[in-house]
Design an enzyme around this catalytic site. Structure first.
Site, PDB file in Angstrom:
ATOM      1  N   PRO A   1       1.284  -1.331  -0.248  1.00  0.00           N
ATOM      2  CG  PRO A   1      -1.161  -2.088   1.694  1.00  0.00           C
ATOM      3  CD  PRO A   1       0.267  -2.701   0.682  1.00  0.00           C
ATOM      4  CB  CYS A   2       0.502   4.144  -2.559  1.00  0.00           C
ATOM      5  SG  CYS A   2       1.211   3.284  -4.091  1.00  0.00           S
ATOM      6  N   PRO A   3      -0.858   4.606   0.691  1.00  0.00           N
ATOM      7  CG  PRO A   3      -3.253   4.568   0.756  1.00  0.00           C
ATOM      8  CD  PRO A   3      -1.709   3.932   0.181  1.00  0.00           C
TER       9      PRO A   3
END
Length: 435
Positions: free
Chosen positions: A92-94
């Site tokens: 995941p990037c967030p």
């Protein structure tokens, strides 16, 4: 002694696989999937359709598709897949996104450190993880160094490279921060892929699709859209329907002659004025992401009548041509096809983190300055320490009126049973927001 796998047996397990942009690129690079793990059921259905088709065409059994939290061992267990050629994924990037709060280890979605530990349990020949450009910023230098040091403890040489999708035939910017780790045996044979000489434009990529319903303005539109697109933003389940990004990105799209406020069902028809500003369809967005031509055909699953789920799958993907280029470079290293002259994995990302870690006890600013041999000013050392404190427990004590620092635990989720991430996933109403 670890043996190199035969050329015909390059296998991969892919985590956080999304709708399969990386999956397709790795397949075209010569890797065969044995397992793909994805939390979103619609994206998992897309994976199942396409990876099964590719496996059947190659005379292989269809890979397993596991649906659920990748860190839940009831979904899959890394120990069940020992010795694959490659562990790959787009965690995941967030936690690292410039557009977000950059919480890093404090974000329950952070899975980078967990993926490193999964590699330690599986012992693949190589690891490929991709993320957003934000992870390359000074804010995360200590985090990056901790990842590299842990890989070194596990017998790998690892490093990152910021790659732009436009350098590999994809008509958008889309910078991605790519980590490649290889066992010591293979690391000297690895070289990052070189950019290709040609650059595709939005108009060149989409003209036939924009003109397919007879719109009289298609040719002029394609001439106007004569450069690469801004980065497509797929968004997450925390936010609304599909559009092409924040306000700044929408302005860039407008300069290309594209209305970024949503996704169209179809290209403009013959009765639409030539000066109309069209929206893109999902098929067009897929082209912008690199799904281009027969090799890159992909069947996206969707909820009936819902463009949003399809757009989100496409918009969040790792462009297949970029994944293919990196995959080919890894495959070449695993086959030892070039001379062993590379120095992959020798770079350092944060000398201050390393100095704190190697000292082990409390060390003053003056002590850090001595260890670093004056290469960093005091102000910069203090700034690095403050960044490190966002991801690690750092104990501070005053000695003679001056602070001293001692590096403690990395707060990243690595599989700890008492980590706060478990509490978030235990709440069903939040489960759908982990993306």
């Amino acid at each position: 002694m670890h043996e190199t796998k035969p050329i015909t047996e390059l296998t991969t397990v892919e985590i956080c696989a999304g709708a399969g942009g990386q999956s397709l690129g790795l397949h075209l690079a010569g890797f065969r999937h044995t397992l793909a793990v994805e939390i979103d059921a619609i994206a998992a259905e897309t994976l199942k359709r396409n990876l099964s088709r590719l496996a059947t065409a190659g005379g292989h059994p269809a890979p397993d598709i596991a649906i659920g939290d990748v860190a839940d061992e009831s979904v899959w267990n890394p120990c069940d897949y020992p010795g694959v050629s490659l562990l790959a994924g787009g965690v995941p990037c967030p936690p690292f996104s410039i557009a977000g709060k950059q919480l890093g280890s404090s974000d329950e979605r952070d899975l980078f450190a967990w993926a490193v530990e999964a590699a330690g349990r599986m012992k693949p020949d190589a690891v490929l993880l991709e993320n957003v450009r934000g992870l390359s910023m000074p804010r995360f230098a200590g985090y990056r160094q901790a990842v590299l040091d842990r890989f070194a403890e596990l017998g790998y040489r690892a490093d990152w490279r910021l790659l732009e999708a436009r350098d590999y035939g994809v008509p958008q910017l889309r910078p991605r921060f790519i980590l490649v780790a290889l066992r010591d045996e293979f690391a000297p044979y690895f070289a990052w892929p070189e950019p290709i000489p040609s650059t595709q434009t939005v108009g060149g990529a989409l003209y036939d699709l924009m003109a397919e319903n007879g719109w009289p303005g298609a040719e002029a539109w394609a001439m106007r859209a004569n450069r690469v697109a801004p980065t497509v933003v797929g968004g997450s389940k925390k936010h609304g329907g599909p559009d092409l990004g924040p306000t700044r990105a929408k302005r860039e799209w407008r300069l290309l002659g594209v209305d970024g406020l949503g996704i169209a069902d179809a290209a403009p028809g013959p009765d639409v004025p030539a000066d109309f500003i069209p929206k893109l369809t999902n098929e067009m967005v897929a082209r912008i992401q690199g799904w281009w031509g027969p090799e890159y055909e992909w069947d996206f699953a969707e909820r009936k009548g819902r463009k949003t789920s399809t757009y989100r799958q496409i918009g969040n993907a790792f462009p297949p041509p970029v994944a293919r280029a990196v995959g080919v470079a890894i495959a070449s290293a695993l086959r030892k096809e070039v001379s062993a002259t590379g120095n992959h994995g020798v770079a350092s990302h944060d000398e201050v983190y390393r100095a704190l870690r190697e000292h082990g006890g409390f060390v003053s600013l003056a002590g850090l300055r001595r260890v670093l041999r004056g290469t960093l000013a005091d102000r910069e050392i203090e700034r690095r320490v403050e960044f490190i404190r966002r991801d690690f427990d750092v104990e501070v004590r005053l000695r003679g009126g001056a602070p001293t620092y001692k590096l403690g635990e990395w707060r990243a989720f690595r599989g700890q049973e008492d980590h706060s991430r478990h509490e978030v996933f235990a709440i069903d109403r939040l489960r759908s927001k982990i993306s």
